[in-house]
Design an enzyme around this catalytic site. Structure first.
Site, mmCIF file in Angstrom:
data_model
loop_
_atom_site.group_PDB
_atom_site.id
_atom_site.type_symbol
_atom_site.label_atom_id
_atom_site.label_comp_id
_atom_site.label_asym_id
_atom_site.label_seq_id
_atom_site.Cartn_x
_atom_site.Cartn_y
_atom_site.Cartn_z
ATOM 1 N N GLY A 1 1.094 -1.478 0.166
ATOM 2 C CA GLY A 1 0.309 -0.012 -0.127
ATOM 3 C C GLY A 1 1.335 1.142 0.063
ATOM 4 N N GLY B 1 -0.388 4.075 0.356
ATOM 5 C CA GLY B 1 -1.368 5.332 1.321
ATOM 6 C C GLY B 1 -0.399 5.548 1.973
ATOM 7 N N PHE B 2 -1.381 6.888 2.830
ATOM 8 C CA PHE B 2 -0.564 7.841 3.824
ATOM 9 C C PHE B 2 0.687 6.532 5.271
ATOM 10 C CE2 PHE B 2 -4.164 10.155 3.196
ATOM 11 C CZ PHE B 2 -3.201 11.644 2.339
ATOM 12 N N ASP C 1 -6.901 2.530 7.918
ATOM 13 C CA ASP C 1 -8.173 1.805 7.649
ATOM 14 C C ASP C 1 -8.359 0.896 7.905
ATOM 15 O OD1 ASP C 1 -7.926 4.533 6.328
ATOM 16 O OD2 ASP C 1 -8.795 4.564 4.525
ATOM 17 N N GLU D 1 -18.195 17.520 1.936
ATOM 18 C CA GLU D 1 -17.540 17.810 1.197
ATOM 19 C C GLU D 1 -18.281 17.711 0.094
ATOM 20 O OE1 GLU D 1 -14.267 16.321 2.525
ATOM 21 O OE2 GLU D 1 -13.380 17.871 4.293
ATOM 22 N N VAL E 1 -1.231 -8.295 -4.462
ATOM 23 C CA VAL E 1 -0.942 -8.300 -3.047
ATOM 24 C C VAL E 1 -2.252 -9.330 -3.244
ATOM 25 C CG1 VAL E 1 -0.566 -9.703 -1.414
ATOM 26 C CG2 VAL E 1 0.653 -7.357 -2.614
#
Length: 421
Positions: A10, A12-13, A299, A170, A78
Protein backbone atom coordinates in the site's frame (compact mmCIF):
# COMPACT_ATOMS: atom_id res chain seq x y z
CA UNK A 1 23.42 -12.48 7.14
CA UNK A 2 21.84 -10.02 4.67
CA UNK A 3 19.71 -7.00 5.39
CA UNK A 4 16.25 -7.48 6.79
CA UNK A 5 13.61 -7.16 4.08
CA UNK A 6 10.60 -4.94 4.84
CA UNK A 7 7.64 -5.38 2.48
CA UNK A 8 5.05 -2.60 2.54
CA UNK A 9 1.69 -3.28 0.90
CA UNK A 10 0.00 0.00 0.00
CA UNK A 11 1.35 3.38 -1.08
CA UNK A 12 -1.14 5.46 0.88
CA UNK A 13 -0.46 7.68 3.88
CA UNK A 14 0.52 4.83 6.21
CA UNK A 15 2.70 2.92 3.76
CA UNK A 16 4.56 5.99 2.50
CA UNK A 17 5.03 7.30 6.04
CA UNK A 18 6.64 3.99 7.12
CA UNK A 19 8.82 3.82 3.99
CA UNK A 20 10.09 7.37 4.41
CA UNK A 21 10.96 6.72 8.06
CA UNK A 22 12.88 3.57 7.02
CA UNK A 23 14.70 5.26 4.15
CA UNK A 24 17.92 5.67 6.16
CA UNK A 25 17.60 2.37 8.03
CA UNK A 26 19.81 -0.66 7.36
CA UNK A 27 17.01 -2.60 5.65
CA UNK A 28 15.82 -3.43 2.15
CA UNK A 29 12.38 -2.03 1.31
CA UNK A 30 9.80 -3.18 -1.22
CA UNK A 31 6.64 -1.12 -1.70
CA UNK A 32 3.78 -2.84 -3.55
CA UNK A 33 0.70 -0.98 -4.78
CA UNK A 34 -1.98 -1.45 -7.44
CA UNK A 35 -1.22 2.09 -8.63
CA UNK A 36 2.11 3.73 -9.34
CA UNK A 37 1.17 6.85 -7.39
CA UNK A 38 0.43 8.07 -3.90
CA UNK A 39 -3.00 9.73 -3.81
CA UNK A 40 -4.10 12.49 -1.47
CA UNK A 41 -7.61 11.10 -1.00
CA UNK A 42 -9.06 13.95 1.13
CA UNK A 43 -9.01 16.17 -1.96
CA UNK A 44 -10.51 13.67 -4.42
CA UNK A 45 -13.85 15.46 -4.27
CA UNK A 46 -12.11 18.57 -5.67
CA UNK A 47 -11.05 16.55 -8.72
CA UNK A 48 -14.60 15.20 -8.98
CA UNK A 49 -15.99 18.74 -8.99
CA UNK A 50 -13.40 20.09 -11.47
CA UNK A 51 -11.62 22.33 -8.95
CA UNK A 52 -8.30 20.46 -9.25
CA UNK A 53 -6.66 18.18 -11.79
CA UNK A 54 -5.54 14.64 -10.87
CA UNK A 55 -1.88 15.66 -11.06
CA UNK A 56 -2.43 18.16 -8.26
CA UNK A 57 -3.21 15.44 -5.70
CA UNK A 58 -1.26 12.42 -7.00
CA UNK A 59 2.51 11.88 -7.00
CA UNK A 60 4.43 8.86 -8.39
CA UNK A 61 5.66 6.70 -5.51
CA UNK A 62 9.11 6.49 -7.06
CA UNK A 63 9.31 10.29 -7.14
CA UNK A 64 8.45 10.46 -3.44
CA UNK A 65 10.99 7.85 -2.36
CA UNK A 66 13.82 8.89 -4.67
CA UNK A 67 16.90 6.81 -5.35
CA UNK A 68 18.00 4.43 -2.60
CA UNK A 69 19.96 1.21 -2.65
CA UNK A 70 17.76 -1.73 -1.64
CA UNK A 71 14.50 0.06 -2.46
CA UNK A 72 11.98 -1.41 -4.91
CA UNK A 73 8.58 -0.11 -5.96
CA UNK A 74 6.39 -2.77 -7.59
CA UNK A 75 3.18 -2.21 -9.49
CA UNK A 76 0.97 -5.15 -8.57
CA UNK A 77 -1.86 -6.50 -6.46
CA UNK A 78 -1.22 -8.70 -3.43
CA UNK A 79 -3.85 -11.46 -3.30
CA UNK A 80 -2.52 -13.74 -0.58
CA UNK A 81 -0.33 -13.66 2.54
CA UNK A 82 1.47 -16.74 3.83
CA UNK A 83 2.17 -16.16 7.52
CA UNK A 84 4.00 -19.43 8.07
CA UNK A 85 6.52 -19.08 5.24
CA UNK A 86 6.65 -15.26 5.34
CA UNK A 87 5.81 -14.32 1.78
CA UNK A 88 3.14 -12.39 -0.11
CA UNK A 89 1.77 -13.54 -3.44
CA UNK A 90 0.89 -11.18 -6.26
CA UNK A 91 -1.96 -11.59 -8.72
CA UNK A 92 0.68 -12.39 -11.35
CA UNK A 93 1.78 -15.39 -9.27
CA UNK A 94 5.05 -13.80 -8.14
CA UNK A 95 6.00 -14.51 -4.51
CA UNK A 96 7.94 -12.00 -2.42
CA UNK A 97 9.44 -13.05 0.90
CA UNK A 98 9.71 -10.72 3.89
CA UNK A 99 11.23 -10.38 7.32
CA UNK A 100 8.77 -7.66 8.24
CA UNK A 101 5.42 -7.06 6.56
CA UNK A 102 3.50 -3.79 6.88
CA UNK A 103 -0.04 -4.01 5.54
CA UNK A 104 -1.55 -0.66 4.63
CA UNK A 105 -3.96 -1.63 1.81
CA UNK A 106 -6.51 1.07 2.63
CA UNK A 107 -10.24 0.52 2.39
CA UNK A 108 -13.11 0.40 -0.06
CA UNK A 109 -16.64 1.71 0.10
CA UNK A 110 -19.13 -0.45 1.95
CA UNK A 111 -22.39 -0.96 0.09
CA UNK A 112 -23.71 -3.13 2.92
CA UNK A 113 -24.24 -6.20 0.78
CA UNK A 114 -25.72 -4.32 -2.19
CA UNK A 115 -22.77 -4.55 -4.56
CA UNK A 116 -24.97 -3.91 -7.60
CA UNK A 117 -25.47 -0.34 -6.32
CA UNK A 118 -21.84 0.45 -7.05
CA UNK A 119 -22.30 0.83 -10.82
CA UNK A 120 -25.05 3.41 -10.27
CA UNK A 121 -23.56 5.23 -7.25
CA UNK A 122 -19.76 5.38 -7.48
CA UNK A 123 -17.70 6.30 -4.45
CA UNK A 124 -14.53 8.38 -4.21
CA UNK A 125 -11.51 6.21 -3.52
CA UNK A 126 -9.39 6.65 -6.66
CA UNK A 127 -8.59 9.14 -9.40
CA UNK A 128 -10.70 7.00 -11.73
CA UNK A 129 -13.67 7.33 -9.36
CA UNK A 130 -13.27 11.11 -9.23
CA UNK A 131 -13.06 11.44 -13.00
CA UNK A 132 -16.12 9.23 -13.41
CA UNK A 133 -18.13 11.42 -11.04
CA UNK A 134 -16.86 14.57 -12.76
CA UNK A 135 -17.95 13.31 -16.16
CA UNK A 136 -21.39 12.32 -14.87
CA UNK A 137 -21.92 15.83 -13.52
CA UNK A 138 -20.70 17.54 -16.69
CA UNK A 139 -22.66 15.22 -18.99
CA UNK A 140 -25.84 15.86 -17.00
CA UNK A 141 -25.45 19.61 -17.35
CA UNK A 142 -24.88 19.21 -21.08
CA UNK A 143 -28.02 17.05 -21.44
CA UNK A 144 -30.08 19.53 -19.42
CA UNK A 145 -28.92 22.30 -21.74
CA UNK A 146 -30.57 20.50 -24.68
CA UNK A 147 -33.97 19.92 -23.06
CA UNK A 148 -36.59 22.66 -23.30
CA UNK A 149 -39.12 20.94 -21.00
CA UNK A 150 -38.25 21.69 -17.31
CA UNK A 151 -39.80 18.37 -16.23
CA UNK A 152 -37.58 16.37 -18.60
CA UNK A 153 -34.40 18.13 -17.53
CA UNK A 154 -35.15 17.94 -13.78
CA UNK A 155 -33.36 14.58 -13.23
CA UNK A 156 -30.20 15.93 -14.90
CA UNK A 157 -30.19 18.94 -12.59
CA UNK A 158 -30.62 16.78 -9.49
CA UNK A 159 -27.66 15.51 -7.46
CA UNK A 160 -27.81 13.03 -4.57
CA UNK A 161 -24.89 12.43 -2.20
CA UNK A 162 -25.42 9.45 0.11
CA UNK A 163 -23.58 9.62 3.43
CA UNK A 164 -23.21 12.57 5.78
CA UNK A 165 -19.59 12.08 6.81
CA UNK A 166 -16.79 14.52 5.89
CA UNK A 167 -16.56 13.26 2.28
CA UNK A 168 -20.32 13.53 1.76
CA UNK A 169 -20.53 17.00 3.33
CA UNK A 170 -17.57 18.28 1.31
CA UNK A 171 -18.93 16.76 -1.91
CA UNK A 172 -22.43 18.20 -1.45
CA UNK A 173 -21.03 21.64 -0.70
CA UNK A 174 -18.73 21.54 -3.72
CA UNK A 175 -21.56 20.47 -6.05
CA UNK A 176 -23.75 23.27 -4.69
CA UNK A 177 -21.06 25.79 -5.56
CA UNK A 178 -20.63 24.35 -9.05
CA UNK A 179 -24.23 24.10 -10.13
CA UNK A 180 -25.60 27.13 -8.31
CA UNK A 181 -22.81 29.56 -9.04
CA UNK A 182 -19.61 28.59 -10.83
CA UNK A 183 -20.93 26.95 -13.98
CA UNK A 184 -24.21 28.82 -14.43
CA UNK A 185 -22.55 31.37 -16.72
CA UNK A 186 -21.79 28.51 -19.15
CA UNK A 187 -25.42 27.48 -19.74
CA UNK A 188 -28.44 29.35 -21.13
CA UNK A 189 -31.36 26.90 -21.06
CA UNK A 190 -31.77 26.50 -17.31
CA UNK A 191 -31.22 28.56 -14.16
CA UNK A 192 -29.59 27.80 -10.84
CA UNK A 193 -33.03 27.68 -9.19
CA UNK A 194 -33.80 24.50 -11.13
CA UNK A 195 -30.88 22.58 -9.61
CA UNK A 196 -31.46 20.33 -6.61
CA UNK A 197 -28.76 18.87 -4.34
CA UNK A 198 -29.62 16.30 -1.67
CA UNK A 199 -27.36 15.05 1.12
CA UNK A 200 -28.85 11.82 2.47
CA UNK A 201 -27.90 10.48 5.90
CA UNK A 202 -29.37 7.40 7.60
CA UNK A 203 -28.75 8.67 11.15
CA UNK A 204 -30.01 11.74 13.02
CA UNK A 205 -27.04 14.04 12.24
CA UNK A 206 -24.35 14.69 9.66
CA UNK A 207 -20.65 14.61 10.60
CA UNK A 208 -21.19 11.85 13.14
CA UNK A 209 -18.32 11.95 15.61
CA UNK A 210 -18.12 15.73 15.56
CA UNK A 211 -19.58 17.84 18.39
CA UNK A 212 -23.32 18.44 17.97
CA UNK A 213 -22.81 22.20 17.65
CA UNK A 214 -20.47 21.81 14.66
CA UNK A 215 -22.70 19.19 13.08
CA UNK A 216 -25.67 21.54 13.30
CA UNK A 217 -23.59 24.45 12.01
CA UNK A 218 -22.56 22.36 9.00
CA UNK A 219 -26.18 21.38 8.31
CA UNK A 220 -27.38 24.99 8.41
CA UNK A 221 -24.52 26.15 6.20
CA UNK A 222 -25.30 23.47 3.61
CA UNK A 223 -28.97 24.42 3.57
CA UNK A 224 -28.04 28.09 3.11
CA UNK A 225 -26.04 26.96 0.07
CA UNK A 226 -29.11 25.24 -1.38
CA UNK A 227 -28.43 21.65 -0.23
CA UNK A 228 -31.40 19.73 1.16
CA UNK A 229 -30.17 17.61 4.08
CA UNK A 230 -32.30 14.48 4.59
CA UNK A 231 -31.67 12.96 8.04
CA UNK A 232 -32.96 9.60 9.30
CA UNK A 233 -33.33 8.57 5.65
CA UNK A 234 -31.74 5.19 4.91
CA UNK A 235 -31.47 4.15 1.27
CA UNK A 236 -33.54 1.10 0.32
CA UNK A 237 -32.53 0.69 -3.33
CA UNK A 238 -30.47 2.23 -6.12
CA UNK A 239 -31.14 1.62 -9.79
CA UNK A 240 -30.10 3.35 -13.00
CA UNK A 241 -31.06 7.02 -12.52
CA UNK A 242 -33.10 6.41 -9.35
CA UNK A 243 -32.47 6.18 -5.61
CA UNK A 244 -35.25 4.90 -3.34
CA UNK A 245 -36.06 5.44 0.33
CA UNK A 246 -38.81 4.10 2.55
CA UNK A 247 -40.79 7.27 1.78
CA UNK A 248 -40.33 8.06 -1.89
CA UNK A 249 -37.71 8.15 -4.63
CA UNK A 250 -35.46 10.67 -6.38
CA UNK A 251 -34.78 10.31 -10.09
CA UNK A 252 -31.29 11.32 -11.21
CA UNK A 253 -28.22 9.81 -12.88
CA UNK A 254 -26.06 11.77 -10.42
CA UNK A 255 -25.82 9.53 -7.36
CA UNK A 256 -22.60 9.57 -5.32
CA UNK A 257 -21.86 7.10 -2.53
CA UNK A 258 -20.03 8.25 0.60
CA UNK A 259 -21.71 6.08 3.23
CA UNK A 260 -19.20 4.00 5.12
CA UNK A 261 -16.11 1.96 4.34
CA UNK A 262 -15.03 -1.66 4.52
CA UNK A 263 -11.48 -2.93 4.88
CA UNK A 264 -9.57 -4.55 2.04
CA UNK A 265 -10.60 -8.17 1.30
CA UNK A 266 -6.87 -9.04 1.29
CA UNK A 267 -6.97 -9.05 5.10
CA UNK A 268 -9.04 -12.23 5.13
CA UNK A 269 -5.94 -14.18 4.10
CA UNK A 270 -4.38 -13.32 7.47
CA UNK A 271 -6.95 -15.63 9.11
CA UNK A 272 -7.06 -13.53 12.25
CA UNK A 273 -9.86 -11.75 14.12
CA UNK A 274 -11.61 -8.93 12.24
CA UNK A 275 -14.38 -6.50 13.18
CA UNK A 276 -17.68 -6.18 11.30
CA UNK A 277 -16.13 -3.87 8.68
CA UNK A 278 -13.21 -6.23 8.07
CA UNK A 279 -10.56 -4.35 10.04
CA UNK A 280 -7.97 -6.52 11.75
CA UNK A 281 -7.63 -6.41 15.54
CA UNK A 282 -4.00 -5.53 16.27
CA UNK A 283 -1.76 -5.60 19.33
CA UNK A 284 -0.45 -2.48 21.06
CA UNK A 285 2.56 -2.46 18.72
CA UNK A 286 0.24 -2.82 15.67
CA UNK A 287 1.30 -6.41 15.02
CA UNK A 288 -1.25 -9.19 14.58
CA UNK A 289 -1.64 -11.88 17.27
CA UNK A 290 1.06 -14.61 17.22
CA UNK A 291 3.00 -12.95 14.38
CA UNK A 292 5.13 -10.11 15.69
CA UNK A 293 6.69 -9.43 12.27
CA UNK A 294 3.36 -8.72 10.51
CA UNK A 295 1.76 -5.32 11.09
CA UNK A 296 -1.53 -3.78 9.98
CA UNK A 297 -2.08 -0.01 9.94
CA UNK A 298 -4.41 2.75 8.73
CA UNK A 299 -7.91 1.96 7.50
CA UNK A 300 -7.14 -1.77 7.74
CA UNK A 301 -6.41 -1.83 11.49
CA UNK A 302 -8.81 -1.99 14.43
CA UNK A 303 -7.02 -0.16 17.25
CA UNK A 304 -8.69 1.63 20.14
CA UNK A 305 -7.64 4.83 21.89
CA UNK A 306 -7.21 5.32 25.63
CA UNK A 307 -10.99 5.66 26.03
CA UNK A 308 -11.67 2.38 24.25
CA UNK A 309 -12.98 3.99 21.07
CA UNK A 310 -11.74 2.72 17.68
CA UNK A 311 -9.32 5.08 15.98
CA UNK A 312 -10.93 6.85 13.00
CA UNK A 313 -10.05 6.04 9.40
CA UNK A 314 -8.20 9.33 8.87
CA UNK A 315 -4.88 10.27 7.30
CA UNK A 316 -3.28 11.49 10.59
CA UNK A 317 -3.84 8.06 12.18
CA UNK A 318 -2.18 6.22 9.27
CA UNK A 319 0.72 8.70 9.14
CA UNK A 320 1.46 8.39 12.85
CA UNK A 321 1.23 4.59 12.68
CA UNK A 322 3.60 4.48 9.71
CA UNK A 323 6.17 6.61 11.51
CA UNK A 324 5.78 4.48 14.62
CA UNK A 325 6.54 1.27 12.71
CA UNK A 326 9.48 2.85 10.91
CA UNK A 327 10.98 3.71 14.27
CA UNK A 328 10.06 0.32 15.77
CA UNK A 329 11.83 -1.65 13.04
CA UNK A 330 14.92 0.54 13.28
CA UNK A 331 15.00 0.33 17.08
CA UNK A 332 14.51 -3.43 17.03
CA UNK A 333 17.55 -3.70 14.78
CA UNK A 334 19.47 -1.91 17.51
CA UNK A 335 18.24 -4.29 20.21
CA UNK A 336 15.62 -2.02 21.77
CA UNK A 337 12.32 -3.26 23.16
CA UNK A 338 9.06 -2.41 21.44
CA UNK A 339 6.86 0.48 22.53
CA UNK A 340 3.08 0.72 22.30
CA UNK A 341 1.45 2.93 19.71
CA UNK A 342 -0.45 5.96 21.00
CA UNK A 343 -2.38 8.22 18.67
CA UNK A 344 -2.05 11.96 19.27
CA UNK A 345 -5.34 13.53 18.19
CA UNK A 346 -4.67 16.97 16.72
CA UNK A 347 -8.29 17.58 15.74
CA UNK A 348 -10.84 16.93 13.00
CA UNK A 349 -12.18 19.25 10.34
CA UNK A 350 -14.35 19.32 7.25
CA UNK A 351 -14.86 21.94 4.56
CA UNK A 352 -18.38 22.77 3.41
CA UNK A 353 -17.65 25.19 0.59
CA UNK A 354 -15.87 28.35 -0.39
CA UNK A 355 -14.54 29.93 2.83
CA UNK A 356 -16.82 27.65 4.89
CA UNK A 357 -15.66 24.84 7.17
CA UNK A 358 -15.96 23.38 10.67
CA UNK A 359 -13.08 22.30 12.90
CA UNK A 360 -12.68 20.71 16.31
CA UNK A 361 -9.07 21.07 17.44
CA UNK A 362 -8.33 19.71 20.90
CA UNK A 363 -11.64 20.92 22.28
CA UNK A 364 -11.57 24.28 20.51
CA UNK A 365 -14.40 24.59 18.00
CA UNK A 366 -14.26 26.80 14.93
CA UNK A 367 -16.52 27.40 11.96
CA UNK A 368 -16.74 29.67 8.94
CA UNK A 369 -13.82 31.44 7.27
CA UNK A 370 -11.26 30.86 10.04
CA UNK A 371 -11.98 27.11 10.09
CA UNK A 372 -11.61 27.07 6.29
CA UNK A 373 -8.18 28.74 6.55
CA UNK A 374 -7.08 26.09 9.07
CA UNK A 375 -8.45 23.30 6.84
CA UNK A 376 -6.66 24.72 3.79
CA UNK A 377 -3.30 25.08 5.52
CA UNK A 378 -3.46 21.57 7.03
CA UNK A 379 -4.42 19.94 3.73
CA UNK A 380 -1.73 21.78 1.77
CA UNK A 381 0.82 20.85 4.44
CA UNK A 382 -0.02 17.17 4.03
CA UNK A 383 0.42 17.26 0.26
CA UNK A 384 3.61 15.47 -0.69
CA UNK A 385 5.98 17.59 -2.78
CA UNK A 386 6.47 21.36 -2.89
CA UNK A 387 5.26 21.57 -6.48
CA UNK A 388 1.90 20.17 -5.49
CA UNK A 389 1.56 22.43 -2.46
CA UNK A 390 2.35 25.52 -4.50
CA UNK A 391 0.03 24.56 -7.36
CA UNK A 392 -2.91 23.70 -5.11
CA UNK A 393 -2.46 26.96 -3.18
CA UNK A 394 -2.50 28.99 -6.42
CA UNK A 395 -5.54 27.05 -7.71
CA UNK A 396 -7.49 27.66 -4.51
CA UNK A 397 -6.68 31.37 -4.46
CA UNK A 398 -7.75 31.62 -8.12
CA UNK A 399 -11.05 29.89 -7.38
CA UNK A 400 -11.61 32.02 -4.27
CA UNK A 401 -11.29 35.35 -6.05
CA UNK A 402 -12.70 34.45 -9.48
CA UNK A 403 -15.29 31.73 -8.68
CA UNK A 404 -13.92 29.83 -11.70
CA UNK A 405 -13.36 26.09 -11.77
CA UNK A 406 -10.47 24.17 -13.25
CA UNK A 407 -10.50 21.53 -16.00
CA UNK A 408 -14.03 20.76 -17.24
CA UNK A 409 -13.28 18.39 -20.10
CA UNK A 410 -15.57 15.53 -21.09
CA UNK A 411 -13.53 12.73 -22.70
CA UNK A 412 -16.38 10.14 -22.81
CA UNK A 413 -13.99 7.77 -21.10
CA UNK A 414 -16.42 6.63 -18.41
CA UNK A 415 -19.80 7.08 -20.06
CA UNK A 416 -21.78 3.95 -20.89
CA UNK A 417 -23.96 3.21 -23.89
CA UNK A 418 -26.92 3.96 -21.63
CA UNK A 419 -25.50 7.40 -20.88
CA UNK A 420 -25.12 8.21 -24.57
CA UNK A 421 -28.76 7.79 -25.40
Amino acid sequence: MGHKHVVIVGGGFGGISAAKRLRKADVDITIIDKNNHHLFQPLLYQVATAALSPGDIAVPIRAIMGQRKGLKVLLGEVVNINKQENYVELKSGKKISFDYLILAPGAQYNYFGNEDWKQHAPGLKSVGDALQVRERILLSLEKAEQLEDPKLREPYLTFVVIGGGPTGVEMAGAIAEIVKRNMMRDYNTFSKNETRIFLVEATSKILNGYPDSLSEKARKTLEEMGVRVLLNTPVTDINHQKVSFSKGTIETPNIIWAAGIAASPLLKSLETKQDRTGKVFVNDDLSIPNHENIFVIGDAAHKVDKNGNPLPALAPVAIQQGKFLGNLIQDEGNGKERDSFTFVDKGTMATIGRAKAVADIRGFKFSGFFAWIIWSVVHIFFLIGFRNRFRVFIEWMWHYFTFKRGVRLITDRFSTEEDKT
